[in-house]
Design a protein around this motif. Structure first.
Motif, PDB file in Angstrom:
ATOM      1  N   TRP A   1       0.836  -1.191   0.000  1.00 48.46           N
ATOM      2  CA  TRP A   1       0.000   0.000   0.000  1.00 48.46           C
ATOM      3  C   TRP A   1       0.873   1.245   0.000  1.00 48.46           C
ATOM      4  O   TRP A   1       2.065   1.184   0.274  1.00 48.46           O
ATOM      5  CB  TRP A   1      -0.981   0.040   1.173  1.00 48.46           C
TER       6      TRP A   1
ATOM      7  N   ASP B   1      -3.571   5.337  -0.670  1.00 56.17           N
ATOM      8  CA  ASP B   1      -4.582   4.381  -0.207  1.00 56.17           C
ATOM      9  C   ASP B   1      -5.240   4.808   1.103  1.00 56.17           C
ATOM     10  O   ASP B   1      -6.254   4.227   1.507  1.00 56.17           O
ATOM     11  CB  ASP B   1      -3.960   2.997  -0.013  1.00 56.17           C
TER      12      ASP B   1
ATOM     13  N   HIS C   1      -3.321  -5.138  -5.016  1.00 57.15           N
ATOM     14  CA  HIS C   1      -3.176  -3.727  -5.301  1.00 57.15           C
ATOM     15  C   HIS C   1      -2.947  -3.499  -6.793  1.00 57.15           C
ATOM     16  O   HIS C   1      -2.163  -4.210  -7.409  1.00 57.15           O
ATOM     17  CB  HIS C   1      -1.999  -3.140  -4.508  1.00 57.15           C
TER      18      HIS C   1
END
Length: 437
Positions: A321, A325, A359
């Motif tokens: 991340w 995010d 992701h």
């Protein structure tokens, strides 16, 4: 159904969606986002540091979740903070580099920018920024109070934040003159505790943007390193980080004292890679590069999340991340549909359930020293060090130090990344790509 709605149903409560926002805001956790400045991936004990004492940050990790693949928004200050505030990576956010404004301040974000603070205010939170802003100048359309913060204390200008003994700090739109012996970090740490005491009865969002260990090397005391056989600068650097750690300990103790520790989600991270080069401290740990580099040491951040009773204690997560995010994650946390554009995803399932979320590709660009780019998709990472330069390709699953460029062996992967990079950014008058020389 989101986690907090399910929780209330289990407890016999009603579905949050049946209530107006003001009524259910009280059920949301407080959020504290602690941002260190120029702290390297290897600068704290729980990420491998052997010499600098960080017992409270280490305890935060032992009581929460430590992330081994979390990233800052950029490799320098202002754009990294812009990605955090806007949920957009540096190919799309307005501030993509450090652009100074004379006599004081930085390039402002547009007046209509929707920020993380706006998001939290919509959910009924009291919002505060204590520390460094760096996304505008005093009186501009992009001051903390015009960007959704109910309260601000600290540095407006990141250039002024190079000194820990400034002539003044800002409280909201008021310039507060300081005595020559006032150490700014101590003032901001105390103010953070006061903010929590004032607002602990209802949900609050505190963005605690400490300036440690950004230059200059200044600290009131060399404890606990006075007697170490180190250089003076090494002692100062270590003492600064340990002093910040002390104040994070004070903050966590206050949450327990007020009996809100179980109702508070705390993040800890850094805005970019390490700025210092003391070999003894191995600031970047196992990573290559530091601040202003697109290698992992410039953008990977020592990141922790702690929320007693919700985030499993003592866990280590390989969830990928980055700063962009955070906005969709907090939108998820506060049961809001994020209406503004974002490059991010919610990592809330990884936080509360330990379930990694796939992701989409990550993207960074850097506008100092020419123009460079980096992107990550799965375990593949590419770096381009200059306009017209070839892409370097690394497999981070086996080469975390980015030693072995595999571009020649995987032309198909390079082709896919070239296609992604061609669409990953929007044009910007402020941050255009220079012509190849």
């Amino acid at each position: 159904m989101k986690w907090h709605r399910l929780l209330l149903l289990v407890l016999g409560g009603s579905c949050l969606g049946w209530f107006p926002q003001a009524a259910f805001a009280e059920t949301f956790p407080n959020v504290i986002f602690i941002l260190a400045d120029d702290l390297g991936y290897g600068d704290v004990g729980c990420f491998g540091q052997q010499h600098i004492q960080t017992p409270n940050i280490d305890r935060l990790a032992s009581e929460g979740m430590r992330f081994t693949q979390a990233y800052a928004g950029a490799t320098v200050c202002a754009p990294s903070r812009c990605t955090l505030m806007t949920g957009l990576h540096t190919g799309h956010c307005y501030i993509r580099g450090n652009k100074e404004i004379k006599p004081v301040g930085q390039e402002p974000m547009p007046a209509d920018t929707f920020t993380l603070a706006h998001l939290m205010k919509q959910a009924g939170y009291r919002t505060g920024l204590i520390g460094k802003w760096g996304l505008g100048y005093p009186g501009s359309e992009s001051t903390p109070e015009s960007m959704g913060f109910d309260y601000f204390f600290g540095y407006n200008c990141q250039r002024n934040a190079h000194s820990y003994y400034p002539e003044y700090l800002w409280r909201n739109d008021e310039k507060i003159a300081l005595s020559s012996d006032a150490y700014s970090h101590d003032l901001m740490a105390d103010d953070a505790l006061a903010f929590v005491r004032r607002n602990h009865a209802s949900p609050f969002f505190l963005y605690l943007a400490f300036t440690v260990p950004h230059k200059k090397l200044q600290v009131p005391s060399l404890e606990p390193y006075v007697d170490e056989p180190w250089s003076e600068d090494e002692k100062i650097c270590a003492a600064m980080i340990t002093r910040m750690d002390r104040d994070i300990g004070r903050l966590m103790a206050l949450l327990k004292e007020l009996k809100i520790d179980k109702q508070t989600l705390v993040f800890f991270t850094s805005d970019n890679g390490a700025t210092y080069r003391f070999a003894r401290f191995n600031h970047s740990g196992p990573l290559k590069g530091r601040k202003r580099s697109m290698y992992e040491g410039g953008i990977r951040s020592p990141s922790i999340a702690c929320w007693p009773g919700q985030i499993p204690s003592g866990t280590v997560s390989d969830q990928v991340w980055s700063f962009w995010d955070v906005m969709p994650t907090l939108a998820d946390l506060t049961d809001q549909d994020l209406k503004s554009a974002t490059d991010g995803i919610s990592i809330l399932p990884a936080l509360v359930d330990g379930k990694p979320v796939e992701h989409p590709p990550l993207y960074w660009e850097f506008h100092e020293r020419g123009f460079s780019q980096a992107a990550r998709r799965g375990d593949w990472k590419v770096v381009r060090n200059g306009v017209g330069k070839p892409l370097e390709l690394y497999d981070l699953s086996i080469d975390i130090h980015e030693d072995n460029d595999l571009a020649a062996q995987h032309p198909d992967v390079i082709e896919r990344f070239e296609s992604y990079l061609s669409s990953a950014r929007s044009e910007s008058e402020l941050w255009s790509i220079p012509d190849a020389k």
